[in-house]
Design a protein around this motif. Structure first.
Motif, PDB file in Angstrom:
ATOM      1  N   LEU A  35       0.857  -1.194   0.000  1.00  0.00           N
ATOM      2  CA  LEU A  35       0.000   0.000   0.000  1.00  0.00           C
ATOM      3  C   LEU A  35       0.887   1.236   0.000  1.00  0.00           C
ATOM      4  O   LEU A  35       1.600   1.496   0.978  1.00  0.00           O
ATOM      5  N   ASP A  36       0.881   1.953  -1.102  1.00  0.00           N
ATOM      6  CA  ASP A  36       1.749   3.128  -1.215  1.00  0.00           C
ATOM      7  C   ASP A  36       0.994   4.251  -1.900  1.00  0.00           C
ATOM      8  O   ASP A  36       0.311   4.039  -2.899  1.00  0.00           O
ATOM      9  N   LYS A  37       1.155   5.434  -1.372  1.00  0.00           N
ATOM     10  CA  LYS A  37       0.480   6.609  -1.929  1.00  0.00           C
ATOM     11  C   LYS A  37       1.173   7.118  -3.190  1.00  0.00           C
ATOM     12  O   LYS A  37       0.604   7.896  -3.938  1.00  0.00           O
ATOM     13  N   LEU A  38       2.397   6.677  -3.393  1.00  0.00           N
ATOM     14  CA  LEU A  38       3.261   7.199  -4.470  1.00  0.00           C
ATOM     15  C   LEU A  38       3.460   8.703  -4.317  1.00  0.00           C
ATOM     16  O   LEU A  38       3.028   9.497  -5.160  1.00  0.00           O
ATOM     17  N   THR A  39       4.091   9.072  -3.225  1.00  0.00           N
ATOM     18  CA  THR A  39       4.500  10.470  -3.066  1.00  0.00           C
ATOM     19  C   THR A  39       5.757  10.652  -3.928  1.00  0.00           C
ATOM     20  O   THR A  39       6.247   9.696  -4.539  1.00  0.00           O
ATOM     21  N   TYR A  40       6.312  11.848  -3.899  1.00  0.00           N
ATOM     22  CA  TYR A  40       7.537  12.118  -4.667  1.00  0.00           C
ATOM     23  C   TYR A  40       8.657  11.128  -4.284  1.00  0.00           C
ATOM     24  O   TYR A  40       9.575  10.872  -5.065  1.00  0.00           O
ATOM     25  N   ALA A  41       8.582  10.581  -3.053  1.00  0.00           N
ATOM     26  CA  ALA A  41       9.672   9.730  -2.542  1.00  0.00           C
ATOM     27  C   ALA A  41       9.593   8.302  -3.070  1.00  0.00           C
ATOM     28  O   ALA A  41      10.562   7.552  -2.987  1.00  0.00           O
ATOM     29  N   ALA A  42       8.433   7.928  -3.602  1.00  0.00           N
ATOM     30  CA  ALA A  42       8.269   6.556  -4.098  1.00  0.00           C
ATOM     31  C   ALA A  42       8.942   6.407  -5.447  1.00  0.00           C
ATOM     32  O   ALA A  42       9.132   7.379  -6.172  1.00  0.00           O
ATOM     33  N   ASN A  43       9.287   5.172  -5.771  1.00  0.00           N
ATOM     34  CA  ASN A  43       9.870   4.913  -7.088  1.00  0.00           C
ATOM     35  C   ASN A  43       9.387   3.546  -7.568  1.00  0.00           C
ATOM     36  O   ASN A  43       9.819   2.516  -7.058  1.00  0.00           O
ATOM     37  N   ILE A  44       8.494   3.571  -8.543  1.00  0.00           N
ATOM     38  CA  ILE A  44       7.913   2.293  -8.994  1.00  0.00           C
ATOM     39  C   ILE A  44       8.947   1.414  -9.680  1.00  0.00           C
ATOM     40  O   ILE A  44       8.761   0.212  -9.784  1.00  0.00           O
ATOM     41  N   GLU A  45      10.057   2.006 -10.102  1.00  0.00           N
ATOM     42  CA  GLU A  45      11.107   1.177 -10.720  1.00  0.00           C
ATOM     43  C   GLU A  45      11.855   0.346  -9.677  1.00  0.00           C
ATOM     44  O   GLU A  45      12.565  -0.589 -10.041  1.00  0.00           O
ATOM     45  N   ASN A  46      11.682   0.685  -8.401  1.00  0.00           N
ATOM     46  CA  ASN A  46      12.354  -0.100  -7.354  1.00  0.00           C
ATOM     47  C   ASN A  46      11.899  -1.556  -7.348  1.00  0.00           C
ATOM     48  O   ASN A  46      12.631  -2.432  -6.912  1.00  0.00           O
ATOM     49  N   TYR A 185      18.708   2.024  -3.966  1.00  0.00           N
ATOM     50  CA  TYR A 185      17.324   2.502  -4.077  1.00  0.00           C
ATOM     51  C   TYR A 185      16.977   3.632  -3.110  1.00  0.00           C
ATOM     52  O   TYR A 185      15.807   3.912  -2.894  1.00  0.00           O
ATOM     53  N   GLN A 186      17.970   4.289  -2.525  1.00  0.00           N
ATOM     54  CA  GLN A 186      17.624   5.416  -1.640  1.00  0.00           C
ATOM     55  C   GLN A 186      17.483   6.692  -2.465  1.00  0.00           C
ATOM     56  O   GLN A 186      18.288   6.963  -3.370  1.00  0.00           O
ATOM     57  N   HIS A 187      16.490   7.484  -2.132  1.00  0.00           N
ATOM     58  CA  HIS A 187      16.211   8.723  -2.872  1.00  0.00           C
ATOM     59  C   HIS A 187      17.434   9.653  -2.854  1.00  0.00           C
ATOM     60  O   HIS A 187      18.083   9.788  -1.809  1.00  0.00           O
ATOM     61  N   VAL A 188      17.656  10.322  -3.986  1.00  0.00           N
ATOM     62  CA  VAL A 188      18.870  11.146  -4.117  1.00  0.00           C
ATOM     63  C   VAL A 188      18.851  12.419  -3.284  1.00  0.00           C
ATOM     64  O   VAL A 188      19.840  13.155  -3.262  1.00  0.00           O
ATOM     65  N   GLU A 189      17.755  12.707  -2.593  1.00  0.00           N
ATOM     66  CA  GLU A 189      17.770  13.881  -1.712  1.00  0.00           C
ATOM     67  C   GLU A 189      18.508  13.571  -0.395  1.00  0.00           C
ATOM     68  O   GLU A 189      18.864  14.488   0.337  1.00  0.00           O
ATOM     69  N   ILE A 196      27.046  10.956  -3.592  1.00  0.00           N
ATOM     70  CA  ILE A 196      27.577  10.058  -4.635  1.00  0.00           C
ATOM     71  C   ILE A 196      27.200  10.598  -6.016  1.00  0.00           C
ATOM     72  O   ILE A 196      28.050  10.725  -6.901  1.00  0.00           O
ATOM     73  N   THR A 197      25.919  10.930  -6.188  1.00  0.00           N
ATOM     74  CA  THR A 197      25.466  11.312  -7.539  1.00  0.00           C
ATOM     75  C   THR A 197      26.033  12.679  -7.931  1.00  0.00           C
ATOM     76  O   THR A 197      26.391  12.886  -9.088  1.00  0.00           O
ATOM     77  N   ASN A 198      26.137  13.597  -6.975  1.00  0.00           N
ATOM     78  CA  ASN A 198      26.766  14.889  -7.301  1.00  0.00           C
ATOM     79  C   ASN A 198      28.231  14.697  -7.672  1.00  0.00           C
ATOM     80  O   ASN A 198      28.722  15.281  -8.633  1.00  0.00           O
ATOM     81  N   ALA A 199      28.919  13.858  -6.901  1.00  0.00           N
ATOM     82  CA  ALA A 199      30.343  13.627  -7.194  1.00  0.00           C
ATOM     83  C   ALA A 199      30.504  12.991  -8.576  1.00  0.00           C
ATOM     84  O   ALA A 199      31.408  13.356  -9.333  1.00  0.00           O
ATOM     85  N   LEU A 200      29.592  12.071  -8.917  1.00  0.00           N
ATOM     86  CA  LEU A 200      29.664  11.440 -10.250  1.00  0.00           C
ATOM     87  C   LEU A 200      29.545  12.491 -11.352  1.00  0.00           C
ATOM     88  O   LEU A 200      30.125  12.348 -12.421  1.00  0.00           O
ATOM     89  N   ASP A 201      28.794  13.557 -11.070  1.00  0.00           N
ATOM     90  CA  ASP A 201      28.609  14.628 -12.067  1.00  0.00           C
ATOM     91  C   ASP A 201      29.536  15.819 -11.832  1.00  0.00           C
ATOM     92  O   ASP A 201      29.319  16.904 -12.401  1.00  0.00           O
ATOM     93  N   GLU A 308      29.019   1.850  -6.122  1.00  0.00           N
ATOM     94  CA  GLU A 308      28.980   1.048  -7.357  1.00  0.00           C
ATOM     95  C   GLU A 308      27.543   0.974  -7.894  1.00  0.00           C
ATOM     96  O   GLU A 308      27.315   1.101  -9.097  1.00  0.00           O
ATOM     97  N   TRP A 309      26.586   0.792  -6.999  1.00  0.00           N
ATOM     98  CA  TRP A 309      25.182   0.687  -7.424  1.00  0.00           C
ATOM     99  C   TRP A 309      24.734   1.985  -8.108  1.00  0.00           C
ATOM    100  O   TRP A 309      24.121   1.949  -9.171  1.00  0.00           O
ATOM    101  N   TYR A 310      25.063   3.115  -7.514  1.00  0.00           N
ATOM    102  CA  TYR A 310      24.645   4.395  -8.119  1.00  0.00           C
ATOM    103  C   TYR A 310      25.388   4.652  -9.440  1.00  0.00           C
ATOM    104  O   TYR A 310      24.819   5.205 -10.381  1.00  0.00           O
ATOM    105  N   LYS A 311      26.627   4.174  -9.495  1.00  0.00           N
ATOM    106  CA  LYS A 311      27.374   4.300 -10.750  1.00  0.00           C
ATOM    107  C   LYS A 311      26.670   3.534 -11.865  1.00  0.00           C
ATOM    108  O   LYS A 311      26.581   3.991 -12.993  1.00  0.00           O
ATOM    109  N   ASN A 312      26.158   2.345 -11.519  1.00  0.00           N
ATOM    110  CA  ASN A 312      25.529   1.475 -12.506  1.00  0.00           C
ATOM    111  C   ASN A 312      24.045   1.740 -12.719  1.00  0.00           C
ATOM    112  O   ASN A 312      23.395   1.048 -13.489  1.00  0.00           O
ATOM    113  N   HIS A 313      23.477   2.681 -11.990  1.00  0.00           N
ATOM    114  CA  HIS A 313      22.035   2.952 -12.115  1.00  0.00           C
ATOM    115  C   HIS A 313      21.771   4.423 -12.398  1.00  0.00           C
ATOM    116  O   HIS A 313      20.838   5.016 -11.858  1.00  0.00           O
ATOM    117  N   ARG A 314      22.583   4.970 -13.268  1.00  0.00           N
ATOM    118  CA  ARG A 314      22.447   6.383 -13.607  1.00  0.00           C
ATOM    119  C   ARG A 314      21.039   6.691 -14.148  1.00  0.00           C
ATOM    120  O   ARG A 314      20.435   7.705 -13.786  1.00  0.00           O
TER     121      ARG A 314
END
Ligand code: NAD
Length: 338
Positions: A35-46, A185-189, A196-201, A308-314
């Motif tokens: 049961l999920d409301k799908l707020t901005y924090a949800a990710n159906i691709e998870n 699968y943790q939200h990038v905020e 990690i994601t800022n450093a990658l960019d 490694e996970w964030y590197k591979n899940h851009r």
């Protein structure tokens, strides 16, 4: 306990989706309702790989809505309640939704449960943040609660409501109080994925204050194992701290991330501290250790794997940063239960 069917709330979030995947491996035949409301924090691709799973049922809905709970409750033996607003910074800017989701939402779940004796366990996911900051030593489950952000204060309300429904009405409640989780699968905020994601960019890493804040970092799969153990062996009416013995300062984490990625430490930029920022969280988790759990992942190993996970899940996190999921959810409504 014998589980044939379980309700997970907030299952498209970070820990919820990791837990559903973990649970499916442990109990391949049970029915899982998410049961999920799908707020901005949800990710159906998870949980994309669950689309073909006949025993996985997604229900888009709000824990504040009694009518959806009344449809779901007769179908399940147990509940694991993750759904919450979870970003402390957002709770400082706009606390209202935190109070409504954590406090009213949890109340609604418990109050509705009074009429459903088929439910044998309500595992409530609380947090170590409800104890507040501690300079030395670690909080035990019976230590005073002293939350200091609207997030942790509303989580404290939910934690104590869950307990009150055990004590007053005899509901089968167990409370888990994990420390800061990290992993895939943790939200990038959130701190680690953001850095990690800022450093990658090659973007700046905005570090609060002097980066002296300490958290006890728990690998999300270790947390899932602890929660699963509580489903099996936890004692009704009890609260359990879940920690990791991985106390690290934020500045050290920032440096570790930069070094793993081979970037320059000059990417780290000190910014004005978060209001009311707790310096150190630390919990004593002897109680769950006695039940037979302890974390397996060292912080250095877990952090490397997470990088490694964030590197591979851009593709995954770039969509999140562009806000594509939030826009999609506003239009999208899918529920397998009416
Ligand atoms: N992440 C951590 O480090 C950590 C540590 C300790 C405890 N916790 C607790 O664990 C739980 C999960 O945390 P997370 O980091 O996975 O959260 P998250 O923000 O990644 O996910 C929360 C999920 O809950 C859903 N949700 C929000 N409001 C809802 C509502 N009203 N009805 C139904 N669904 C709703 C969202 O859509 C999202 O899928 C929370 O209760 C949090 O307080 C988290």
């Amino acid at each position: 306990m014998n589980i044939n069917s379980i309700l997970i709330t907030g299952g498209y979030g970070f820990i919820g989706s990791n837990f559903i995947r973990f649970l499916r491996k442990k109990l391949p035949d049970i029915k899982i309702y998410n049961l999920d409301k799908l707020t901005y924090a949800a990710n159906i691709e998870n949980l994309k790989d669950f689309e073909e799973d006949k025993n996985y049922i997604f229900v888009r809905g709000d824990i504040k809505d009694k009518s959806i709970l009344e449809i779901l409750y007769p179908k399940v033996d147990a509940i694991v309640h993750f759904a919450a607003e979870t970003h402390v910074d957002r709770s400082i800017i706009a606390p209202g939704e935190f109070i409504m989701t954590e406090v009213y939402g949890t109340f609604n779940m418990l109050e509705t449960m009074k009429n459903f004796k088929n439910i044998k366990l309500f595992l409530h996911i609380s947090t170590d943040e409800i104890y507040g900051s501690i300079e030395k030593g670690s909080f035990k489950e019976n230590s005073p609660l002293n939350p200091s952000s609207p997030y942790s204060a509303s989580k404290t309300g939910a934690d104590r409501l869950a307990y009150s429904y055990f004590k007053t009405f005899g509901l089968p409640v167990i409370i888990a109080r994990p420390s800061n989780n990290y992993g895939p699968y943790q939200h990038v905020e959130k701190f680690i994925p953001l850095f990690i994601t800022n450093a990658l960019d090659n973007k700046e890493l905005p570090l609060y204050g002097k980066g002296e804040n300490v958290r006890d970092w728990l690998y999300v799969i270790d947390n899932c194992e602890a929660l699963f153990l509580l489903l099996e062996k936890g004692k009704i009416g009890e609260a359990y701290n879940i920690g990791a013995k991985n106390e690290v300062k934020n500045i050290e984490i920032a440096k570790k991330i930069v070094n793993i990625l081979g970037k320059d430490e000059s990417l780290i930029k000190f910014v004005e501290d978060r209001k009311g920022h707790d310096l150190r969280y630390s919990v004593d988790w002897t109680k769950i250790k006695k039940l037979g759990w302890q974390p397996k992942k060292s912080f250095d190993e877990g952090l490397k794997e997470t990088v490694e996970w964030y590197k591979n899940h851009r593709h995954w996190w770039e969509k999140v940063k562009r806000g594509e999921f939030s826009n999609f959810y506003k239009k999208y409504y899918k529920s397998e239960i009416q």
